[in-house]
Scaffold this motif. Structure first.
Motif, mmCIF file in Angstrom:
data_model
loop_
_atom_site.group_PDB
_atom_site.id
_atom_site.type_symbol
_atom_site.label_atom_id
_atom_site.label_comp_id
_atom_site.label_asym_id
_atom_site.label_seq_id
_atom_site.Cartn_x
_atom_site.Cartn_y
_atom_site.Cartn_z
ATOM 1 N N MET A 16 -3.957 -7.950 -8.181
ATOM 2 C CA MET A 16 -4.226 -6.563 -7.834
ATOM 3 C C MET A 16 -3.166 -5.732 -8.552
ATOM 4 O O MET A 16 -1.924 -6.203 -8.394
ATOM 5 C CB MET A 16 -3.990 -6.434 -6.263
ATOM 6 N N SER A 17 -3.592 -4.651 -8.880
ATOM 7 C CA SER A 17 -2.389 -3.716 -9.383
ATOM 8 C C SER A 17 -2.099 -2.529 -8.399
ATOM 9 O O SER A 17 -2.488 -2.626 -7.227
ATOM 10 C CB SER A 17 -2.988 -2.820 -10.423
ATOM 11 N N GLN A 18 -0.933 -2.185 -8.640
ATOM 12 C CA GLN A 18 -0.290 -0.822 -7.749
ATOM 13 C C GLN A 18 -1.605 0.205 -7.603
ATOM 14 O O GLN A 18 -1.675 0.663 -6.382
ATOM 15 C CB GLN A 18 0.891 -0.275 -8.137
ATOM 16 N N LYS A 19 -2.374 0.403 -8.563
ATOM 17 C CA LYS A 19 -3.404 1.502 -8.522
ATOM 18 C C LYS A 19 -4.474 0.866 -7.428
ATOM 19 O O LYS A 19 -4.893 1.612 -6.592
ATOM 20 C CB LYS A 19 -3.849 1.756 -9.889
ATOM 21 N N ASP A 20 -4.693 -0.373 -7.550
ATOM 22 C CA ASP A 20 -5.867 -1.068 -6.592
ATOM 23 C C ASP A 20 -5.388 -0.877 -5.070
ATOM 24 O O ASP A 20 -6.030 -0.583 -4.385
ATOM 25 C CB ASP A 20 -5.928 -2.410 -6.791
ATOM 26 N N LEU A 21 -4.110 -1.112 -4.800
ATOM 27 C CA LEU A 21 -3.367 -1.088 -3.587
ATOM 28 C C LEU A 21 -3.466 0.498 -3.108
ATOM 29 O O LEU A 21 -3.547 0.717 -1.982
ATOM 30 C CB LEU A 21 -2.006 -1.692 -3.549
ATOM 31 N N ALA A 22 -3.034 1.369 -4.061
ATOM 32 C CA ALA A 22 -2.907 2.680 -3.758
ATOM 33 C C ALA A 22 -4.594 3.234 -3.314
ATOM 34 O O ALA A 22 -4.618 3.915 -2.170
ATOM 35 C CB ALA A 22 -2.591 3.649 -4.679
ATOM 36 N N GLU A 23 -5.671 2.643 -4.024
ATOM 37 C CA GLU A 23 -6.957 3.071 -3.638
ATOM 38 C C GLU A 23 -7.239 2.621 -2.356
ATOM 39 O O GLU A 23 -7.938 3.264 -1.721
ATOM 40 C CB GLU A 23 -7.749 2.704 -4.774
ATOM 41 N N LYS A 24 -7.018 1.248 -1.969
ATOM 42 C CA LYS A 24 -7.229 0.401 -0.813
ATOM 43 C C LYS A 24 -6.647 1.111 0.572
ATOM 44 O O LYS A 24 -7.281 1.046 1.487
ATOM 45 C CB LYS A 24 -6.970 -0.925 -1.168
ATOM 46 N N THR A 25 -5.599 1.569 0.314
ATOM 47 C CA THR A 25 -4.526 2.249 1.439
ATOM 48 C C THR A 25 -4.629 3.751 1.541
ATOM 49 O O THR A 25 -4.425 4.128 2.769
ATOM 50 C CB THR A 25 -3.160 1.596 1.353
ATOM 51 N N GLY A 26 -4.822 4.344 0.544
ATOM 52 C CA GLY A 26 -5.060 5.700 0.562
ATOM 53 C C GLY A 26 -3.767 6.368 0.492
ATOM 54 O O GLY A 26 -3.389 7.598 0.554
ATOM 55 N N LEU A 27 -2.623 5.468 0.038
ATOM 56 C CA LEU A 27 -1.260 5.833 -0.359
ATOM 57 C C LEU A 27 -1.327 6.215 -1.822
ATOM 58 O O LEU A 27 -2.068 6.151 -2.612
ATOM 59 C CB LEU A 27 -0.342 4.700 0.080
ATOM 60 N N THR A 28 -0.087 6.917 -1.934
ATOM 61 C CA THR A 28 -0.022 7.579 -3.269
ATOM 62 C C THR A 28 0.602 6.383 -4.231
ATOM 63 O O THR A 28 1.220 5.455 -3.824
ATOM 64 C CB THR A 28 1.065 8.586 -3.476
ATOM 65 N N THR A 29 0.210 6.397 -5.388
ATOM 66 C CA THR A 29 0.700 5.465 -6.420
ATOM 67 C C THR A 29 2.128 5.568 -6.354
ATOM 68 O O THR A 29 2.999 4.792 -6.779
ATOM 69 C CB THR A 29 -0.008 5.619 -7.672
ATOM 70 N N MET A 42 14.030 4.061 3.278
ATOM 71 C CA MET A 42 13.266 3.865 4.806
ATOM 72 C C MET A 42 11.880 3.729 4.348
ATOM 73 O O MET A 42 11.308 4.454 3.837
ATOM 74 C CB MET A 42 13.531 5.113 5.832
ATOM 75 N N TYR A 43 11.446 2.545 4.857
ATOM 76 C CA TYR A 43 9.920 2.302 4.767
ATOM 77 C C TYR A 43 9.135 2.855 5.872
ATOM 78 O O TYR A 43 9.204 2.739 7.166
ATOM 79 C CB TYR A 43 9.901 0.862 4.758
ATOM 80 N N PRO A 44 8.290 3.603 5.495
ATOM 81 C CA PRO A 44 7.085 4.507 6.256
ATOM 82 C C PRO A 44 6.127 3.417 7.265
ATOM 83 O O PRO A 44 5.766 2.509 6.580
ATOM 84 C CB PRO A 44 6.404 5.514 5.703
ATOM 85 N N LYS A 45 6.428 3.496 8.364
ATOM 86 C CA LYS A 45 5.751 2.462 9.332
ATOM 87 C C LYS A 45 4.383 2.343 9.064
ATOM 88 O O LYS A 45 3.535 1.427 8.674
ATOM 89 C CB LYS A 45 5.997 2.707 10.535
ATOM 90 N N GLU A 46 3.709 3.576 9.024
ATOM 91 C CA GLU A 46 2.232 3.470 8.697
ATOM 92 C C GLU A 46 1.923 3.160 7.400
ATOM 93 O O GLU A 46 0.778 2.498 7.317
ATOM 94 C CB GLU A 46 1.578 4.962 8.943
ATOM 95 N N ALA A 47 2.660 3.470 6.450
ATOM 96 C CA ALA A 47 2.442 2.886 4.983
ATOM 97 C C ALA A 47 2.625 1.409 5.048
ATOM 98 O O ALA A 47 1.539 0.640 4.315
ATOM 99 C CB ALA A 47 3.293 3.664 4.203
ATOM 100 N N MET A 48 3.314 0.822 5.648
ATOM 101 C CA MET A 48 3.252 -0.545 5.615
ATOM 102 C C MET A 48 2.604 -1.525 6.457
ATOM 103 O O MET A 48 1.936 -2.324 5.954
ATOM 104 C CB MET A 48 4.992 -1.138 6.243
ATOM 105 N N GLU A 49 1.942 -0.611 7.537
ATOM 106 C CA GLU A 49 0.680 -1.188 8.214
ATOM 107 C C GLU A 49 -0.564 -1.049 7.275
ATOM 108 O O GLU A 49 -1.052 -2.325 7.086
ATOM 109 C CB GLU A 49 0.648 -0.420 9.556
#
Length: 73
Positions: A16-29, A42-49
């Motif tokens: 997977m690419s970082q872009k794929d992960l961003a699309e799958k999670t809804g997080l920014t690239t 600091m790692y955002p809890k919701e992002a890590m989940e």
């Protein structure tokens, strides 16, 4: 002792690419890139989940490894 993200390794293992992960999670690239490159303080809890779900990781410990020194350089 410092935490170091293993997300880059997990992405490679899953082809997977970082872009794929961003699309799958809804997080920014940008946030994905900062996590992958250990640029966040600091790692955002919701992002890590969301990353755990997207990468099908059951234990948050799989997302990190510990290192003796910060490798900010």
């Amino acid at each position: 002792m410092y935490l170091k993200s293993r997300v880059k390794v997990l992405l490679a293992e899953r082809d997977m690419s970082q872009k794929d992960l961003a699309e799958k999670t809804g997080l920014t690239t940008r946030l994905i890139s900062e996590i992958v490159n250990n640029k966040v303080k600091m790692y955002p809890k919701e992002a890590m989940e969301k990353i755990m779900v997207a990468l099908e990781v059951k234990d948050v410990g799989e997302l990190f490894t510990t290192v003796e020194e910060a490798d900010d350089k």
